[in-house]
Motif scaffolding. Structure first.
Motif, short mmCIF file in Angstrom:
data_model
loop_
_atom_site.label_atom_id
_atom_site.label_comp_id
_atom_site.label_asym_id
_atom_site.label_seq_id
_atom_site.Cartn_x
_atom_site.Cartn_y
_atom_site.Cartn_z
N GLY A 142 40.95 -8.41 68.54
CA GLY A 142 40.55 -9.63 69.24
C GLY A 142 39.10 -10.00 68.93
O GLY A 142 38.79 -11.16 68.63
N LEU A 143 38.21 -9.02 69.02
CA LEU A 143 36.81 -9.28 68.71
C LEU A 143 36.64 -9.63 67.23
O LEU A 143 35.83 -10.48 66.87
N LEU B 151 37.33 -13.21 66.92
CA LEU B 151 36.26 -14.01 67.52
C LEU B 151 35.08 -14.13 66.57
O LEU B 151 34.47 -15.19 66.44
N LEU C 94 38.54 -11.38 76.01
CA LEU C 94 39.14 -10.48 75.03
C LEU C 94 39.87 -9.35 75.74
O LEU C 94 39.42 -8.85 76.76
#
Length: 221
Positions: free
Chosen positions: A99-100, A103, A117
């Motif tokens: 997820g990060l 991003l 997140l």
């Protein structure tokens, strides 16, 4: 997990945008949504999401509740794991850092938005984590390898190490190469693995060595 999170988020507020993340080596969900055959890699750091065929129910939930799926590569995931470790003091496995990674990779897409997140799973092997840390240090220039060409004479190596010390870089490893080189017999190549503050600091070290007559270059490949 993404389908359950999507349902919960949309139930709370239909305005919430839910984005799924997969690795470029295992893009099964994205390909299923787009109706094309996926091409898989042999392995991935994000083993927890290395799925070759999404479940029928999961696919339907994703179609209904997920607003998009993006792909990240292995380097993106490694960078995310290291960033979470350094900044948040949180250890995540490859899938947990996806997820990060998204991003960071698609920063413009999420700019100005409030983003949540999901950090799931810390099941990462200590040796794998050590490799991620070391490779991350190389990517940011905090661990660098310099190749220096010098005259193969007494005192030459001492001058190089003194110059490196004066530039405030720390020497971790030294590899002195005499046989496997195309240089003349009077010259030799020495590889220095250095701890530095970043690529700017590396350039300062190289400039200092060149100023006293040594040919030095970054050799991180």
């Amino acid at each position: 997990m993404i389908s359950g999170m999507a349902v919960a988020a949309k139930t709370l507020s239909p305005a919430i945008e839910v984005i799924g993340v997969q690795t470029e080596r295992f893009p099964s969900m994205l390909c299923a949504l787009e109706g094309r055959a996926p091409v898989f890699g042999t392995s991935t750091l994000a083993e927890g999401i290395a799925v070759k065929r999404p479940g029928r129910l999961t696919l339907e939930l994703v179609r209904r509740y997920v607003d998009g799926v993006v792909l990240v590569d292995e380097g993106d995931i490694e960078a995310a794991i290291l960033l979470l470790l350094e900044v948040e003091k949180t250890v995540v496995e490859g899938a947990g850092g996806a997820g990060l990674a998204a991003l960071i990779k698609y920063a413009a897409r999420f700019a100005g938005k409030r983003v949540g997140l999901v950090l799931c799973g810390g099941n990462i092997d200590p040796l794998t984590l050590a490799d991620v840390i070391q490779r991350g240090m190389v990517r940011t220039g905090r661990l660098s390898r310099l190749t220096v060409t010098l005259r193969d004479l007494p005192g030459s190596l001492a001058k190089v190490t003194a110059a490196i010390a004066e530039a405030n870089a720390n020497i971790e490893e030294v590899h002195h190469q005499r046989a496997f080189t195309n240089l003349t017999l009077q010259e030799t190549e020495v590889d220095f693995v250095l701890e530095t503050r970043g690529f700017g600091h590396v350039e300062q070290v190289i400039a200092r060595l060149k100023a006293i007559g040594f040919d030095a270059r970054l050799n991180n490949q």
